[in-house]
Scaffold this active site. Structure first.
Site, PDB file in Angstrom:
ATOM      1  N   LEU A  32       5.602   7.701  11.147  1.00  0.00           N
ATOM      2  CA  LEU A  32       4.562   8.622  11.594  1.00  0.00           C
ATOM      3  C   LEU A  32       5.122  10.034  11.668  1.00  0.00           C
ATOM      4  O   LEU A  32       6.217  10.302  11.180  1.00  0.00           O
ATOM      5  CB  LEU A  32       4.035   8.173  12.970  1.00  0.00           C
ATOM      6  CG  LEU A  32       3.478   6.753  13.027  1.00  0.00           C
ATOM      7  CD1 LEU A  32       3.289   6.306  14.468  1.00  0.00           C
ATOM      8  CD2 LEU A  32       2.156   6.661  12.260  1.00  0.00           C
TER       9      LEU A  32
ATOM     10  N   PRO B  98      10.647   9.961  18.222  1.00  0.00           N
ATOM     11  CA  PRO B  98      10.971   8.926  17.241  1.00  0.00           C
ATOM     12  C   PRO B  98       9.906   8.717  16.166  1.00  0.00           C
ATOM     13  O   PRO B  98      10.006   7.772  15.366  1.00  0.00           O
ATOM     14  CB  PRO B  98      11.079   7.681  18.116  1.00  0.00           C
ATOM     15  CG  PRO B  98      10.045   7.905  19.169  1.00  0.00           C
ATOM     16  CD  PRO B  98      10.047   9.398  19.436  1.00  0.00           C
ATOM     17  N   GLU B  99       8.891   9.558  16.108  1.00  0.00           N
ATOM     18  CA  GLU B  99       7.738   9.292  15.244  1.00  0.00           C
ATOM     19  C   GLU B  99       8.119   9.048  13.787  1.00  0.00           C
ATOM     20  O   GLU B  99       7.628   8.113  13.139  1.00  0.00           O
ATOM     21  CB  GLU B  99       6.727  10.446  15.343  1.00  0.00           C
ATOM     22  CG  GLU B  99       5.942  10.489  16.638  1.00  0.00           C
ATOM     23  CD  GLU B  99       6.676  11.161  17.785  1.00  0.00           C
ATOM     24  OE1 GLU B  99       6.090  11.295  18.866  1.00  0.00           O
ATOM     25  OE2 GLU B  99       7.847  11.561  17.588  1.00  0.00           O
ATOM     26  N   ALA B 100       9.000   9.890  13.220  1.00  0.00           N
ATOM     27  CA  ALA B 100       9.359   9.735  11.807  1.00  0.00           C
ATOM     28  C   ALA B 100      10.021   8.391  11.544  1.00  0.00           C
ATOM     29  O   ALA B 100       9.809   7.762  10.499  1.00  0.00           O
ATOM     30  CB  ALA B 100      10.266  10.873  11.360  1.00  0.00           C
TER      31      ALA B 100
END
Length: 260
Positions: free
Chosen positions: A155, A149-151
């Site tokens: 991130l 899930p970073e984006a």
């Protein structure tokens, strides 16, 4: 690291049985959420391996493999050790060097002398997913989910996840999985090559044990040469890979017949 030795540091527990080292994320009350101490402990395990280790099994204690970063690390405020706030206040060079150290806790799982196996149950999110992707092979329970899930949080996946994901599922699937941050369930993971096998939770331990037994069965030299060829095939041009196969086979033949 001698057989039977047990260590516990940074919520990482290790044990050894002959040529097999088992590494367990041991923070079940927090779904094995990770911190920089976790990554330092993982890197230390990699540094401590001797030449007799052939297989590393990576597990998570409890109902989830790893739910990703410890929530405290998301704080934008200064003073949280290893937190995003502190990291974002470093110079670009200092921050990149800090992340390089974090990545060392993941990259050793593709070391030439070993084959690494992730036993994944429940959730593998963010850093947890990247840790599973860092391994050579993945056995997943049928309730497992991987998610990057970073984006969606502003991130990027920075713990070796992008290169490993592209190797496993290809460019377009990796792009979609990383940008949407959606969950990839066990059935889909198996279909697209993220999971080698999917089993009921009750069968996870037995399936991993069977796989490990099969991995240590071939002669060690042949196993390591073959693993090296498979890894290099991902990036090598065909003629370069052909040459690597020839050289490896000659080394094997010379050893088998006692040649030069």
């Amino acid at each position: 690291m001698s057989s039977g030795e047990l260590e516990n540091d940074g919520w990482v527990r290790t044990s050894r049985d002959g040529a097999v080292v088992t590494v367990t994320l041991d923070r079940p009350d927090q779904l094995n959420a990770q911190t920089p101490a976790t990554w330092a402990a993982l890197a230390a395990v990699g540094d401590a391996l001797d030449d007799d280790v052939r297989v590393v099994v990576l597990r998570g204690e409890g109902r989830s493999f790893s739910a990703g970063l410890d929530r405290s690390l998301f704080s934008p405020e200064p003073g949280v050790a290893g937190g995003l706030g502190d990291l974002g206040r470093l110079s670009a060079e200092e921050a990149q060097e800090r992340i390089r150290g974090y990545q060392a806790g993941f990259r050793w799982l593709r070391s030439p002398a070993i084959v690494s196996v992730a036993a994944v149950q429940g959730h593998a999110i963010g850093a947890g997913a990247q840790l599973a992707l860092a391994c050579d092979l993945r056995v997943m329970t049928d309730d497992a989910q991987l998610r990057l899930p970073e984006a969606t949080l502003g991130l990027v996946p920075d713990l070796t996840g992008t290169s490993n994901l592209v190797e496993l599922v290809g460019y377009s699937r990796a792009m979609e999985i990383c940008l949407t941050g959606r969950a990839v369930g066990a059935a889909e993971a198996h279909a697209i090559g993220l999971a080698n096998v999917v089993v009921p939770a009750a069968d996870l331990d037995g399936t991993v044990a069977d796989l490990v037994a099969a991995l240590v069965a071939p002669p060690v030299g042949a196993s390591r040469e073959t693993a090296a060829l498979v890894r290099s095939a991902v990036r090598n041009a065909p003629d370069v890979q052909d040459a690597a196969e020839r050289a490896a086979q000659v080394r094997r033949l010379h050893e088998l017949v006692g040649g030069r």
